[in-house]
Scaffold this motif. Structure first.
Motif, PDB file in Angstrom:
ATOM      1  N   LEU A 169       0.815  -1.223   0.000  1.00 25.76           N
ATOM      2  CA  LEU A 169       0.000   0.000   0.000  1.00 25.76           C
ATOM      3  C   LEU A 169       0.848   1.273   0.000  1.00 25.76           C
ATOM      4  O   LEU A 169       0.293   2.378   0.035  1.00 25.76           O
ATOM      5  CB  LEU A 169      -0.927   0.017   1.217  1.00 25.76           C
ATOM      6  N   SER A 170       2.163   1.125  -0.032  1.00 22.66           N
ATOM      7  CA  SER A 170       3.044   2.296   0.016  1.00 22.66           C
ATOM      8  C   SER A 170       3.203   2.914  -1.372  1.00 22.66           C
ATOM      9  O   SER A 170       2.907   2.302  -2.397  1.00 22.66           O
ATOM     10  CB  SER A 170       4.414   1.903   0.566  1.00 22.66           C
ATOM     11  N   ASP A 171       3.691   4.136  -1.362  1.00 19.96           N
ATOM     12  CA  ASP A 171       4.026   4.806  -2.610  1.00 19.96           C
ATOM     13  C   ASP A 171       5.126   3.996  -3.304  1.00 19.96           C
ATOM     14  O   ASP A 171       6.169   3.711  -2.697  1.00 19.96           O
ATOM     15  CB  ASP A 171       4.524   6.220  -2.307  1.00 19.96           C
ATOM     16  N   SER A 205      -0.795   4.296  -1.745  1.00 20.49           N
ATOM     17  CA  SER A 205      -1.107   4.086  -3.151  1.00 20.49           C
ATOM     18  C   SER A 205      -1.769   2.727  -3.332  1.00 20.49           C
ATOM     19  O   SER A 205      -1.363   1.741  -2.705  1.00 20.49           O
ATOM     20  CB  SER A 205       0.172   4.156  -3.993  1.00 20.49           C
ATOM     21  N   PHE A 206      -2.776   2.672  -4.211  1.00 21.05           N
ATOM     22  CA  PHE A 206      -3.450   1.427  -4.562  1.00 21.05           C
ATOM     23  C   PHE A 206      -2.970   0.882  -5.907  1.00 21.05           C
ATOM     24  O   PHE A 206      -3.590  -0.025  -6.458  1.00 21.05           O
ATOM     25  CB  PHE A 206      -4.971   1.630  -4.620  1.00 21.05           C
ATOM     26  N   ASP A 207      -1.868   1.454  -6.437  1.00 16.61           N
ATOM     27  CA  ASP A 207      -1.405   1.052  -7.773  1.00 16.61           C
ATOM     28  C   ASP A 207      -1.107  -0.441  -7.853  1.00 16.61           C
ATOM     29  O   ASP A 207      -1.445  -1.108  -8.837  1.00 16.61           O
ATOM     30  CB  ASP A 207      -0.152   1.849  -8.161  1.00 16.61           C
ATOM     31  N   VAL A 208      -0.474  -0.986  -6.798  1.00 18.44           N
ATOM     32  CA  VAL A 208      -0.123  -2.410  -6.802  1.00 18.44           C
ATOM     33  C   VAL A 208      -1.372  -3.272  -6.890  1.00 18.44           C
ATOM     34  O   VAL A 208      -1.460  -4.207  -7.694  1.00 18.44           O
ATOM     35  CB  VAL A 208       0.685  -2.765  -5.543  1.00 18.44           C
ATOM     36  N   ILE A 239       6.099   0.772 -10.643  1.00 21.34           N
ATOM     37  CA  ILE A 239       5.758  -0.243  -9.651  1.00 21.34           C
ATOM     38  C   ILE A 239       6.993  -1.059  -9.307  1.00 21.34           C
ATOM     39  O   ILE A 239       7.682  -1.571 -10.181  1.00 21.34           O
ATOM     40  CB  ILE A 239       4.639  -1.159 -10.166  1.00 21.34           C
ATOM     41  N   ASN A 240       7.246  -1.200  -8.027  1.00 16.92           N
ATOM     42  CA  ASN A 240       8.402  -1.945  -7.551  1.00 16.92           C
ATOM     43  C   ASN A 240       8.057  -3.427  -7.453  1.00 16.92           C
ATOM     44  O   ASN A 240       6.977  -3.789  -6.979  1.00 16.92           O
ATOM     45  CB  ASN A 240       8.820  -1.396  -6.176  1.00 16.92           C
ATOM     46  N   ILE A 241       8.962  -4.279  -7.901  1.00 13.33           N
ATOM     47  CA  ILE A 241       8.691  -5.716  -7.891  1.00 13.33           C
ATOM     48  C   ILE A 241       8.533  -6.239  -6.468  1.00 13.33           C
ATOM     49  O   ILE A 241       7.811  -7.218  -6.228  1.00 13.33           O
ATOM     50  CB  ILE A 241       9.812  -6.483  -8.627  1.00 13.33           C
ATOM     51  N   ARG A 242       9.163  -5.586  -5.510  1.00 12.22           N
ATOM     52  CA  ARG A 242       9.003  -5.981  -4.112  1.00 12.22           C
ATOM     53  C   ARG A 242       7.565  -5.728  -3.657  1.00 12.22           C
ATOM     54  O   ARG A 242       6.968  -6.546  -2.949  1.00 12.22           O
ATOM     55  CB  ARG A 242       9.979  -5.190  -3.244  1.00 12.22           C
ATOM     56  N   ALA A 243       6.982  -4.603  -4.074  1.00 11.07           N
ATOM     57  CA  ALA A 243       5.599  -4.290  -3.710  1.00 11.07           C
ATOM     58  C   ALA A 243       4.634  -5.256  -4.386  1.00 11.07           C
ATOM     59  O   ALA A 243       3.656  -5.714  -3.776  1.00 11.07           O
ATOM     60  CB  ALA A 243       5.266  -2.851  -4.103  1.00 11.07           C
TER      61      ALA A 243
END
Length: 300
Positions: A42-44, A62-65, A261-265
């Motif tokens: 849920l982080s940026d 952020s809800f992007d993930v 988008i970070n692969i960790r997220a």
């Protein structure tokens, strides 16, 4: 007569404090990783790389993930496939295991001891992957859901649990039902199953967790990616690091912020997707454990 709560001795209070402290520590150790995954997902996206493994509060929001994961066709198909495979396997597993356990719990069954020995043999000697693969190939089950659903539809360990439980059903009750004209199936359905809800719930939970978490067998037997359960999709994404294939971001213009988008997220979000159903089913099953415990106490 004195009323009120009985006062604990100092030793009892110390024991209570130690037990409570230990349980609280265990709760924290188990919940913190889940909260960390949720916070990361849920982080940026631009701030995820700086988050530690102990963080439980999102850095930014952020809800992007979740938008990318939930709207991705591969993830959607994976969720539906996992639900279908798990529910079908669990229902069939409980039905066939209960039927076989009830038959083997009856002392008058011909060849009962031989069958029990054969059941124990399957626990000690596993046939192996290669014979199993050729058997499924000969049966035409390769690339079929049934190659996964029918695997261990009767688990020997769960079978033994139900056999031991059915053996505890009072013989007087069964004899009374026979005198009333009930046949074998009616006795099983109306007497054995209702008094065995806690054991059946336990077995159902075991089957559910086993099939929901299974990724190796579907990965081997299901070549069609449209039939992959969520766990295989998760493995492909997390282990292989295949960000574009799993999230469906072939072009960063397809979704706002997709390239950031970070692969960790994304990994955190995928892991939570596979864990949440297991966590959600435990409260539903817990009431059967409680009823079974109280029933056993009353019988005692």
């Amino acid at each position: 007569m004195a009323t009120g709560k009985m006062r604990r001795t100092p030793i009892e209070r110390l024991e209570y404090a130690i037990i409570l402290s230990t349980l609280l520590i265990l709760v924290v150790l188990m919940v913190q990783p889940l909260l960390n995954l949720l916070a990361i997902s849920l982080s940026d996206p631009s701030k995820v790389t700086s988050m530690s493994g102990l963080a439980i509060v999102p850095d930014g929001f952020s809800f992007d993930v979740w938008k990318l994961l939930i709207t991705n066709p591969a993830v959607q198909r994976g969720i539906l496939n996992s639900i279908f495979i798990t529910l079908t396997s669990t229902v069939l597993g409980v039905i066939f295991t209960a039927l076989m356990a009830w038959a083997l719990s009856r002392p008058g069954l011909p060849g009962r001891r031989t069958i029990l020995v054969l059941v124990l043999v399957t626990i000690v000697f596993d046939p192996g992957m290669i014979p199993d693969y050729f058997l499924n190939k000969r049966l035409g089950l390769i690339d079929s859901y049934w190659s996964v659903i029918l695997f261990k539809v009767v688990n020997a360990w769960y079978l033994i649990i139900l056999i031991r439980f059915f053996e505890e059903v009072p013989s007087e009750v069964l004899e009374a039902a026979e005198l009333d004209g009930a046949n074998a199936f009616q006795i099983f359905w109306h007497i054995a199953l209702p008094v065995s809800k806690s054991a059946l719930a336990t077995v159902a939970l075991f089957y559910f967790v086993f099939h929901w978490n299974d990724f190796f067998r579907p990965m081997i037997y299901l070549n069609d990616q449209s039939k992959w359960p969520l766990q295989v999709v998760l493995r492909q994404f997390v282990v292989e690091g295949d960000k574009l294939a799993m999230v469906g971001v072939d072009n960063s213009n397809n979704y706002t912020g997709a390239s950031q988008i970070n692969i960790r997220a994304l990994s955190a979000g995928m892991i939570l997707l596979t864990i949440v159903p297991i966590l959600a089913i435990y409260p539903l099953i817990l009431k059967f454990f409680t009823k079974g415990t109280m029933s056993g106490a009353l019988k005692g």
